[in-house]
Design an enzyme around this catalytic site. Structure first.
Site, mmCIF file in Angstrom:
data_model
loop_
_atom_site.group_PDB
_atom_site.id
_atom_site.type_symbol
_atom_site.label_atom_id
_atom_site.label_comp_id
_atom_site.label_asym_id
_atom_site.label_seq_id
_atom_site.Cartn_x
_atom_site.Cartn_y
_atom_site.Cartn_z
ATOM 1 N N THR A 137 2.649 7.680 2.326
ATOM 2 C CA THR A 137 2.226 8.982 2.830
ATOM 3 C C THR A 137 3.414 9.925 2.999
ATOM 4 O O THR A 137 4.553 9.473 3.188
ATOM 5 C CB THR A 137 1.528 8.783 4.193
ATOM 6 O OG1 THR A 137 1.394 10.038 4.835
ATOM 7 C CG2 THR A 137 2.329 7.880 5.113
ATOM 8 N N ASP A 138 3.149 11.233 2.997
ATOM 9 C CA ASP A 138 4.206 12.201 3.291
ATOM 10 C C ASP A 138 4.563 12.211 4.785
ATOM 11 O O ASP A 138 5.573 12.788 5.183
ATOM 12 C CB ASP A 138 3.800 13.615 2.831
ATOM 13 C CG ASP A 138 2.534 14.144 3.495
ATOM 14 O OD1 ASP A 138 1.877 13.383 4.252
ATOM 15 O OD2 ASP A 138 2.199 15.326 3.267
ATOM 16 N N GLU A 139 3.732 11.550 5.609
ATOM 17 C CA GLU A 139 3.985 11.591 7.055
ATOM 18 C C GLU A 139 5.266 10.865 7.439
ATOM 19 O O GLU A 139 5.790 11.065 8.531
ATOM 20 C CB GLU A 139 2.784 11.012 7.814
ATOM 21 C CG GLU A 139 1.511 11.766 7.477
ATOM 22 C CD GLU A 139 0.331 11.449 8.395
ATOM 23 O OE1 GLU A 139 0.569 11.044 9.546
ATOM 24 O OE2 GLU A 139 -0.806 11.623 7.941
ATOM 25 N N TYR A 162 1.743 5.232 13.246
ATOM 26 C CA TYR A 162 1.275 5.084 11.853
ATOM 27 C C TYR A 162 2.403 5.387 10.878
ATOM 28 O O TYR A 162 2.727 4.575 9.998
ATOM 29 C CB TYR A 162 0.082 6.018 11.594
ATOM 30 C CG TYR A 162 -0.225 6.202 10.119
ATOM 31 C CD1 TYR A 162 -0.665 5.140 9.338
ATOM 32 C CD2 TYR A 162 -0.060 7.450 9.497
ATOM 33 C CE1 TYR A 162 -0.933 5.303 7.977
ATOM 34 C CE2 TYR A 162 -0.328 7.624 8.142
ATOM 35 C CZ TYR A 162 -0.761 6.538 7.383
ATOM 36 O OH TYR A 162 -1.021 6.706 6.043
ATOM 37 N N LYS A 166 4.421 2.965 8.157
ATOM 38 C CA LYS A 166 4.454 3.220 6.711
ATOM 39 C C LYS A 166 5.906 3.374 6.241
ATOM 40 O O LYS A 166 6.274 2.898 5.171
ATOM 41 C CB LYS A 166 3.640 4.465 6.354
ATOM 42 C CG LYS A 166 2.141 4.314 6.517
ATOM 43 C CD LYS A 166 1.506 3.264 5.609
ATOM 44 C CE LYS A 166 1.507 3.657 4.147
ATOM 45 N NZ LYS A 166 0.711 2.658 3.355
HETATM 46 P P1 NAD Z 1 -8.577 3.468 4.431
HETATM 47 O O1 NAD Z 1 -8.339 3.247 5.899
HETATM 48 O O2 NAD Z 1 -9.773 4.236 3.995
HETATM 49 O O3 NAD Z 1 -8.630 2.048 3.681
HETATM 50 C C1 NAD Z 1 -7.760 0.992 3.989
HETATM 51 C C2 NAD Z 1 -8.356 -0.287 3.415
HETATM 52 O O4 NAD Z 1 -7.466 -1.368 3.680
HETATM 53 C C3 NAD Z 1 -9.704 -0.654 4.024
HETATM 54 O O5 NAD Z 1 -10.640 -0.986 3.030
HETATM 55 C C4 NAD Z 1 -9.388 -1.878 4.885
HETATM 56 O O6 NAD Z 1 -10.481 -2.787 5.000
HETATM 57 C C5 NAD Z 1 -8.217 -2.474 4.141
HETATM 58 N N1 NAD Z 1 -7.345 -3.284 5.007
HETATM 59 C C6 NAD Z 1 -6.837 -2.939 6.225
HETATM 60 N N2 NAD Z 1 -6.102 -3.952 6.709
HETATM 61 C C7 NAD Z 1 -6.112 -4.943 5.774
HETATM 62 C C8 NAD Z 1 -5.518 -6.228 5.691
HETATM 63 N N3 NAD Z 1 -4.742 -6.702 6.684
HETATM 64 N N4 NAD Z 1 -5.728 -6.970 4.582
HETATM 65 C C9 NAD Z 1 -6.498 -6.487 3.556
HETATM 66 N N5 NAD Z 1 -7.120 -5.288 3.603
HETATM 67 C C10 NAD Z 1 -6.919 -4.517 4.693
HETATM 68 O O7 NAD Z 1 -7.238 4.122 3.883
HETATM 69 P P2 NAD Z 1 -7.036 5.180 2.706
HETATM 70 O O8 NAD Z 1 -7.198 6.542 3.260
HETATM 71 O O9 NAD Z 1 -7.819 4.759 1.534
HETATM 72 O O10 NAD Z 1 -5.482 4.970 2.429
HETATM 73 C C11 NAD Z 1 -5.040 3.992 1.490
HETATM 74 C C12 NAD Z 1 -3.532 3.988 1.457
HETATM 75 O O11 NAD Z 1 -3.057 5.269 1.098
HETATM 76 C C13 NAD Z 1 -2.890 3.645 2.802
HETATM 77 O O12 NAD Z 1 -1.785 2.829 2.554
HETATM 78 C C14 NAD Z 1 -2.458 4.997 3.345
HETATM 79 O O13 NAD Z 1 -1.316 4.862 4.150
HETATM 80 C C15 NAD Z 1 -2.144 5.746 2.068
HETATM 81 N N6 NAD Z 1 -2.319 7.211 2.141
HETATM 82 C C16 NAD Z 1 -3.482 7.758 2.586
HETATM 83 C C17 NAD Z 1 -3.624 9.147 2.602
HETATM 84 C C18 NAD Z 1 -4.916 9.799 3.045
HETATM 85 O O14 NAD Z 1 -4.967 11.031 3.164
HETATM 86 N N7 NAD Z 1 -5.984 9.053 3.282
HETATM 87 C C19 NAD Z 1 -2.573 9.964 2.196
HETATM 88 C C20 NAD Z 1 -1.390 9.366 1.741
HETATM 89 C C21 NAD Z 1 -1.284 7.989 1.708
#
Ligand code: NAD
Length: 357
Positions: A137-139, A162, A166
């Protein structure tokens, strides 16, 4: 990359991982395997049907379980690992940081260590093509003032549990590349939005609260700025990076769509005024309600995605206006998906207002 090839998506039942899985099953010949623990954020209803599909497989398991991950890698033999499994909600990290340390840091260590052993044992041609792609993430870069952009050179400065977790995982990935030679890639992306987004996040939360006739809680004065990216644009960027990115590099991914939180909520209200007018004929804007700010709320994030455009030719296809309209239509057409979630463990309540943990 030789064909056919296999990709493992950790966290593939979540918002972005499921979008990646749906895209690859529909628009590529990858064999797609999802590993997901199905926490509150994971949802098999977001995934392609596994039954009768020999290019898609779902495995229920926790990334922190190193033996399970090692066995899975030996069995599935992936050419690419895209690592998205994470605890992802800032507000939840304020209320309960422990799960974020466990999954995001310890879980990433478990993935890296199992992946390194697996990669070392690969046959030479496939070994040279193997990639471990960490999605971040950019955070991790902290907050910007009104000017400037995050780039690949920006120093890390995480502010929430969070983003700190990350940042820790990004550093582990970098260390595994430099120390053990693991062919890694890291991407840092801005805020995503789109279909299948868990209803605790700003955009789906506001759509659903509009439709339920509830107050729309806007933190502070709603002037915090985020750079919004449509999730399918993120998926296309991820594919460009794991197929053609330079090993050991990181790439910034952003939407060129900076909006204040209040602007986002107002666009949702105005679009719903058109698509699903309130019974009393008044605007959904009347439901906006300013509430106490999130503790440590970063003021602004903005991305310079120039490297990804220059080197890999990627840029977002959706503008914020087209993406938000498509998203709102999806939530109107797919009430069953989000109503099932609301009838489960999450009821749309406020999270992360804690001032101490
Ligand atoms: P999300 O919370 O919708 O999905 C996370 C998934 O990981 C879920 O399906 C959950 O069941 C699974 N999970 C959690 N803990 C687990 C574990 N210990 N073992 C196996 N599975 C596990 O998240 P998202 O929004 O789809 O984000 C996905 C990735 O992208 C993350 O790493 C997040 O940091 C990154 N990200 C998200 C955004 C955003 O805007 N949503 C932006 C930048 C980066």
């Amino acid at each position: 990359m030789t064909s056919p090839h296999t990709i493992l998506i950790t966290g593939g039942a979540g918002f972005i991982g499921s979008a990646l899985a749906r895209h690859l099953v529909a628009d590529s010949d990858y064999r797609v395997v999802v590993l997901d623990a199905l926490t509150y954020a994971g949802n098999k209803a977001s995934l392609p049907a596994a039954e009768g599909n020999n290019r898609f497989e779902f495995v229920h398991g926790n990334i922190c379980d190193r033996a399970l991950v090692a066995d899975l890698l030996a069995e599935v033999r992936p050419d690419v690992i895209t690592h998205l499994a994470a605890e992802s909600h800032v507000d939840r990290s304020i209320d309960g940081p422990g799960a974020f340390i466990e999954t995001n840091i310890v879980g990433t260590f478990s993935m890296l260590s199992a992946a390194t052993d697996y990669w070392r044992g690969m046959e030479e041609t496939r070994k040279a093509q193997f990639r471990f792609h960490h999605i971040s993430t950019d955070e991790v870069f902290g907050a910007l003032g009104p000017e400037g952009f995050f780039t690949e050179e920006t120093a890390y400065d995480p502010r929430s549990p969070y983003s700190a977790s990350k940042a820790g995982s990004d550093h582990l990935v970098s260390a595994w590349h430099h120390t053990y030679g693991l062919p890694t890639l890291v991407t840092n992306c801005s805020n995503n939005y789109g279909p299948y987004h868990f209803p605790e996040k700003l955009i789906p939360l506001m759509i659903i609260k509009c439709l339920s006739g509830e107050a729309l809680p806007v933190y502070g004065r709603g002037d915090n700025v985020r750079d919004w990216l449509f999730v399918d644009d993120h998926v296309r960027a991820l594919r460009a990076v794991f197929e053609r990115g330079k090993v050991g590099d990181s790439y910034m991914i952003g939407g060129n769509s900076e909006r204040t939180n209040l602007q986002v909520v107002e666009v949702i209200c105005d679009t719903l005024d058109q698509l699903r007018p309130r019974a009393d004929g008044r605007s959904y804007r009347e439901q906006i309600n300013f509430v106490a700010d999130r503790p440590g709320h970063d003021f602004r994030y903005a991305i310079d995605a120039g490297k990804l455009k220059r080197e890999l030719g990627w840029q977002p296809a959706e503008s914020f206006e087209t993406g938000i309209a498509a998203t709102i239509r999806w939530y109107l057409d797919n009430e069953g998906w989000w109503r099932d979630i609301l009838s489960g463990s999450y009821r749309g309540e406020r999270l992360g207002a804690a001032v101490s943990v």
